[in-house]
Design a protein around this motif. Structure first.
Motif, PDB file in Angstrom:
ATOM      1  N   UNK A   5      36.451  29.818  45.437  1.00 40.32           N
ATOM      2  CA  UNK A   5      34.987  29.783  45.430  1.00 40.32           C
ATOM      3  C   UNK A   5      34.481  28.351  45.368  1.00 40.32           C
ATOM      4  N   UNK A   6      35.179  27.505  44.614  1.00 44.90           N
ATOM      5  CA  UNK A   6      34.731  26.139  44.406  1.00 44.90           C
ATOM      6  C   UNK A   6      35.067  25.207  45.564  1.00 44.90           C
ATOM      7  N   UNK A   7      35.990  25.628  46.427  1.00 43.79           N
ATOM      8  CA  UNK A   7      36.360  24.806  47.573  1.00 43.79           C
ATOM      9  C   UNK A   7      35.516  25.189  48.773  1.00 43.79           C
ATOM     10  N   UNK A   8      35.734  24.524  49.885  1.00 42.01           N
ATOM     11  CA  UNK A   8      34.962  24.842  51.080  1.00 42.01           C
ATOM     12  C   UNK A   8      35.400  26.186  51.669  1.00 42.01           C
ATOM     13  N   UNK A   9      34.686  26.658  52.670  1.00 40.67           N
ATOM     14  CA  UNK A   9      34.919  27.989  53.236  1.00 40.67           C
ATOM     15  C   UNK A   9      36.289  28.148  53.895  1.00 40.67           C
ATOM     16  N   UNK A  10      37.001  27.064  54.170  1.00 39.38           N
ATOM     17  CA  UNK A  10      38.326  27.211  54.776  1.00 39.38           C
ATOM     18  C   UNK A  10      39.315  27.848  53.811  1.00 39.38           C
ATOM     19  N   UNK A  11      38.985  27.850  52.527  1.00 39.28           N
ATOM     20  CA  UNK A  11      39.894  28.445  51.550  1.00 39.28           C
ATOM     21  C   UNK A  11      39.408  29.813  51.074  1.00 39.28           C
ATOM     22  N   UNK A  12      38.453  30.385  51.781  1.00 44.22           N
ATOM     23  CA  UNK A  12      37.889  31.685  51.408  1.00 44.22           C
ATOM     24  C   UNK A  12      38.980  32.752  51.291  1.00 44.22           C
ATOM     25  N   UNK A  13      38.857  33.589  50.277  1.00 40.20           N
ATOM     26  CA  UNK A  13      39.730  34.754  50.139  1.00 40.20           C
ATOM     27  C   UNK A  13      38.957  35.938  50.707  1.00 40.20           C
ATOM     28  N   UNK A  14      39.513  36.551  51.729  1.00 42.55           N
ATOM     29  CA  UNK A  14      38.829  37.626  52.437  1.00 42.55           C
ATOM     30  C   UNK A  14      39.003  38.988  51.781  1.00 42.55           C
ATOM     31  N   UNK A  15      40.080  39.146  51.009  1.00 42.63           N
ATOM     32  CA  UNK A  15      40.403  40.440  50.429  1.00 42.63           C
ATOM     33  C   UNK A  15      41.230  40.216  49.174  1.00 42.63           C
ATOM     34  N   UNK A  16      40.999  41.047  48.171  1.00 40.81           N
ATOM     35  CA  UNK A  16      41.811  41.019  46.946  1.00 40.81           C
ATOM     36  C   UNK A  16      42.369  42.414  46.738  1.00 40.81           C
ATOM     37  N   UNK A  17      43.675  42.496  46.531  1.00 42.37           N
ATOM     38  CA  UNK A  17      44.332  43.743  46.159  1.00 42.37           C
ATOM     39  C   UNK A  17      44.833  43.542  44.735  1.00 42.37           C
ATOM     40  N   UNK A  18      44.238  44.255  43.788  1.00 47.03           N
ATOM     41  CA  UNK A  18      44.461  43.994  42.363  1.00 47.03           C
ATOM     42  C   UNK A  18      44.888  45.247  41.618  1.00 47.03           C
ATOM     43  N   UNK A  19      45.985  45.137  40.888  1.00 46.72           N
ATOM     44  CA  UNK A  19      46.412  46.201  39.991  1.00 46.72           C
ATOM     45  C   UNK A  19      45.429  46.256  38.823  1.00 46.72           C
ATOM     46  N   UNK A  20      45.211  47.432  38.272  1.00 45.22           N
ATOM     47  CA  UNK A  20      44.299  47.544  37.136  1.00 45.22           C
ATOM     48  C   UNK A  20      44.949  47.185  35.808  1.00 45.22           C
ATOM     49  N   UNK A  21      46.252  47.373  35.691  1.00 42.38           N
ATOM     50  CA  UNK A  21      46.942  47.087  34.423  1.00 42.38           C
ATOM     51  C   UNK A  21      47.716  45.786  34.566  1.00 42.38           C
ATOM     52  N   UNK A  22      47.094  44.711  34.093  1.00 53.16           N
ATOM     53  CA  UNK A  22      47.669  43.373  34.213  1.00 53.16           C
ATOM     54  C   UNK A  22      47.759  42.714  32.848  1.00 53.16           C
ATOM     55  N   UNK A  23      48.753  41.854  32.650  1.00 49.84           N
ATOM     56  CA  UNK A  23      48.810  41.090  31.405  1.00 49.84           C
ATOM     57  C   UNK A  23      47.737  40.001  31.376  1.00 49.84           C
ATOM     58  N   UNK A  24      47.206  39.761  30.206  1.00 50.18           N
ATOM     59  CA  UNK A  24      46.272  38.652  30.010  1.00 50.18           C
ATOM     60  C   UNK A  24      44.829  38.977  30.325  1.00 50.18           C
ATOM     61  N   UNK A  25      44.584  39.662  31.391  1.00 47.42           N
ATOM     62  CA  UNK A  25      43.234  40.013  31.835  1.00 47.42           C
ATOM     63  C   UNK A  25      43.385  41.224  32.748  1.00 47.42           C
ATOM     64  N   UNK A  26      42.888  42.361  32.329  1.00 47.12           N
ATOM     65  CA  UNK A  26      43.075  43.581  33.114  1.00 47.12           C
ATOM     66  C   UNK A  26      42.224  43.562  34.379  1.00 47.12           C
ATOM     67  N   UNK A  27      42.516  44.480  35.266  1.00 45.82           N
ATOM     68  CA  UNK A  27      41.705  44.623  36.470  1.00 45.82           C
ATOM     69  C   UNK A  27      40.260  44.943  36.133  1.00 45.82           C
TER      70      UNK A  27
END
Length: 129
Positions: free
Chosen positions: A45-67
């Motif tokens: 988000x903080x970089x220019x648009x060339x580093x844009x993430x188009x899609x996120x596939x995220x598990x709901x049960x994660x260590x440290x910070x859940x989905x």
């Protein structure tokens, strides 16, 4: 080339998804826990648009910070990312608690899922972006 971020604490799942997305022509970023995934999203988000993430596939049960927690953080900080997220879970999608991400988010895959279901979701999200 579109970019996907895979956030899952199971290395075997990340590996399989990385291979699948790479074969579909995607650049793949990976995170093994919620804090690392959030860090990569903030960095993009903080970089220019060339580093844009188009899609996120995220598990709901994660260590440290859940989905669920990641979803809540992104709603505040990066709400335009929410429609480009797919959540995966081993929990029952049918009996999801009222108000949970599983019950409210339009893109949830119950593990184990068919790659055809993933392909359909990716196509729908990517074509509307």
């Amino acid at each position: 080339m579109p970019r996907v971020l895979i956030i899952d604490d199971e290395s075997g799942i990340r590996f399989a998804l990385q291979r699948w997305f790479s074969r579909q022509g995607w650049t793949v970023l990976e995170a093994a826990d919620g804090p690392d995934g959030l860090s990569l999203l903030r960095q993009a988000r903080d970089e220019d648009m060339t580093s844009r993430i188009d899609l996120v596939l995220c598990d709901l049960h994660l260590p440290g910070l859940s989905g669920d927690q990641l979803h809540a953080t992104l709603l505040r900080e990066h709400p335009e990312m929410i429609p480009r997220m797919i959540f995966s879970t081993g929990d029952s999608v049918v009996s999801a608690p009222v108000g949970s991400v599983i019950a409210t988010h339009p893109h949830v895959l119950q593990k184990p899922f068919e790659l055809s279901a993933l392909r359909a979701l990716v196509a729908a999200i990517h074509s509307s972006a």
